[in-house]
Design an enzyme around this catalytic site. Structure first.
Site, short mmCIF file in Angstrom:
data_model
loop_
_atom_site.label_atom_id
_atom_site.label_comp_id
_atom_site.label_asym_id
_atom_site.label_seq_id
_atom_site.Cartn_x
_atom_site.Cartn_y
_atom_site.Cartn_z
N HIS A 134 0.85 -1.20 0.00
CA HIS A 134 0.00 0.00 0.00
C HIS A 134 0.88 1.24 0.00
O HIS A 134 1.97 1.25 0.58
CB HIS A 134 -0.99 0.00 1.17
CG HIS A 134 -0.39 0.13 2.54
ND1 HIS A 134 -0.08 1.35 3.10
CD2 HIS A 134 -0.05 -0.80 3.46
CE1 HIS A 134 0.39 1.16 4.31
NE2 HIS A 134 0.46 -0.14 4.56
N ASP A 158 4.05 -5.87 3.74
CA ASP A 158 3.53 -4.88 4.67
C ASP A 158 3.85 -5.24 6.12
O ASP A 158 3.16 -4.83 7.03
CB ASP A 158 2.01 -4.73 4.51
CG ASP A 158 1.48 -3.51 5.22
OD1 ASP A 158 2.29 -2.63 5.57
OD2 ASP A 158 0.26 -3.44 5.46
N ASP A 185 6.48 1.97 6.56
CA ASP A 185 5.16 1.34 6.40
C ASP A 185 4.35 2.28 5.53
O ASP A 185 3.81 3.26 6.02
CB ASP A 185 4.54 1.12 7.78
CG ASP A 185 3.09 0.67 7.70
OD1 ASP A 185 2.67 0.27 6.61
OD2 ASP A 185 2.40 0.73 8.73
N GLU A 187 -5.05 2.12 2.77
CA GLU A 187 -5.01 0.90 3.59
C GLU A 187 -5.14 1.24 5.06
O GLU A 187 -5.83 0.57 5.82
CB GLU A 187 -3.69 0.16 3.34
CG GLU A 187 -3.67 -1.26 3.88
CD GLU A 187 -3.08 -1.38 5.29
OE1 GLU A 187 -3.06 -2.50 5.83
OE2 GLU A 187 -2.66 -0.35 5.88
N GLU A 188 -4.48 2.33 5.45
CA GLU A 188 -4.37 2.66 6.87
C GLU A 188 -5.68 3.14 7.49
O GLU A 188 -5.76 3.32 8.69
CB GLU A 188 -3.28 3.72 7.07
CG GLU A 188 -1.88 3.30 6.63
CD GLU A 188 -1.21 2.33 7.59
OE1 GLU A 188 -1.88 1.88 8.53
OE2 GLU A 188 -0.03 2.02 7.37
N ASP A 200 -0.19 4.45 0.92
CA ASP A 200 -0.54 5.51 1.87
C ASP A 200 0.18 5.32 3.19
O ASP A 200 0.66 4.22 3.50
CB ASP A 200 -2.06 5.55 2.10
CG ASP A 200 -2.59 4.27 2.72
OD1 ASP A 200 -2.22 3.18 2.24
OD2 ASP A 200 -3.36 4.35 3.70
N HIS A 222 4.10 3.47 12.67
CA HIS A 222 3.03 4.33 13.21
C HIS A 222 3.51 5.17 14.39
O HIS A 222 2.70 5.66 15.17
CB HIS A 222 1.78 3.52 13.62
CG HIS A 222 1.11 2.84 12.45
ND1 HIS A 222 -0.20 2.42 12.48
CD2 HIS A 222 1.57 2.51 11.23
CE1 HIS A 222 -0.51 1.86 11.32
NE2 HIS A 222 0.56 1.90 10.55
ZN LIG Z 1 1.09 -0.91 6.48
#
Ligand SMILES: [Zn+2]
Length: 367
Positions: free
Chosen positions: A72, A159, A102, A135-136, A74, A339
């Site tokens: 992904h 991922d 990520d 995705e997030e 984003d 994150h």
């Molecule tokens: Zn991810």
């Protein structure tokens, strides 16, 4: 065989391009330009509501079973104006943002793999390249793809973090949206006329089993909002929560427990309670003996990495692909502390992770 310098440069280039969920246009332009050099054109495959662009796909013909290769594009917040810096063997942000490894690490790995396959004319199976968006924020990019648009036999979702992990299992997640309506009243003059919605919610939450429920199950109340002023008995409170489990019966039980407590507490106080439960995604499990797992494990051993087959507590686009009938697993290409502003990537992991994915792909070739 991997061009390490190019791979790391691609990663850094990508990280510098803002691509918060639904705002992935700049990153998409980069992908378009990169792939144009290899005469590959990206086409849009389903666009989530509110998105600048949709998921982007292209196909590399080959021989053997058809493989879906996904990452992904984003990232989460704070992810604007990321300034990646090399510190020793790591790449980090300047500490004010996430790094976005990520999942730019996964995206860079896929671009490098495409480049190498084409430049060196390496035989490979048919590859469906898919870059997903949004995705997030609940896998809503992948969810916008219809079943007939995905035809692969197996899927590799880049991922994860650790490059020695083969993630073959992920849970089902249900979200709960709750509104409790009590009765407003002046807190000093007519308190006996009010029904305090915050108190009703609190009583229920205090009794709830939350956090880690068991090896397979987790639950959380993540948001609470209500009330207007200290002198008003709060009429309304809104809660958002979730439950996840690898076991559907346990999930049902957990969600029922949360609902029952909220309803009982509301009933007792004479408040009204509305609860909406939404299935976010379904669980999957790929047998450890499955050839997809076996081939990745073999590729890892070739890199002197001891494979670890494991489950995750998180959801990813792999949940959606499995639901669409494509057995898919999740692999890492080195990101850690994702994150958070401490997110970083070990450059040698990005390289080794990419090599493992390339070797896995080659392993599927049937001449
Ligand atoms: Zn991810």
């Amino acid at each position: 065989m991997i061009n390490k310098r190019r791979l790391i440069k691609t990663f850094i280039d990508l990280v510098k391009l803002d691509s918060l969920s639904l705002r992935e246009q700049k990153a998409a332009e980069y992908l378009r330009k990169y792939l144009k050099r290899y005469h590959l054109r990206l086409r849009e495959l389903g666009r989530p509501p509110g998105g600048e662009i949709g998921n982007l796909a292209c196909h590399l013909p080959g021989r053997g079973p058809r493989l879906l290769l996904n990452a992904h594009i984003d990232t989460v917040s704070p992810g604007k104006g990321i300034r990646p810096t090399k510190r020793g063997r790591y790449i980090r942000s300047d500490g004010t943002t996430i790094l976005g490894a990520d999942n730019k690490a996964g995206v860079a790995a896929i671009l490098e793999i495409i480049a190498i396959l084409i430049e060196k004319n390496i035989p490979h199976p048919p590859l469906d390249i898919l870059f997903t968006v949004a995705e997030e924020i609940g896998l809503i990019g992948a969810k916008a793809i219809s079943q007939d648009e995905l035809k692969a036999d197996y899927g590799l979702v880049l991922d994860g973090g650790d490059i020695n992990k083969i993630i073959n299992q992920a849970p089902t997640q249900d979200n709960l949206f709750v509104t409790i309506v009590g009765k407003a009243a002046h807190a000093g003059i007519h308190p006996e006329e009010g029904i305090n919605a915050i108190k009703v919610a609190s009583a229920a939450i205090a009794k709830m089993k939350l956090g880690r429920i068991d090896q397979e199950t987790t639950a959380n109340i993540g948001l609470i909002r209500g009330g207007k002023a200290t002198n008003i008995i709060p009429e309304e409170v809104e809660l958002k929560g979730e439950a996840r489990s690898h076991n559907l019966i346990k999930l049902k039980k957990q969600v029922a427990q949360m609902k029952n407590l909220l309803q009982a507490s509301s009933r007792q106080a004479g408040a009204k309670c509305r609860i909406q439960v939404e299935r976010m995604y379904n669980s999957f499990r790929i047998e450890p003996e499955h050839q997809l797992v076996a081939r990745v494990a073999k590729a890892m051993r070739q890199e002197n990495i001891k494979p670890q087959i494991t489950k995750t507590g998180g959801g990813s686009d792999a949940n959606i692909f499995n639901e669409l009938g494509i057995p898919s697993i999740i692999l890492g290409v080195g990101a850690d502390h994702v994150h958070t502003k401490k997110e970083q990537i070990l450059m040698s992991d990005l390289v080794a992770g990419t090599k493992i994915v390339l070797a896995t792909i080659r392993g599927f070739y049937r001449g």
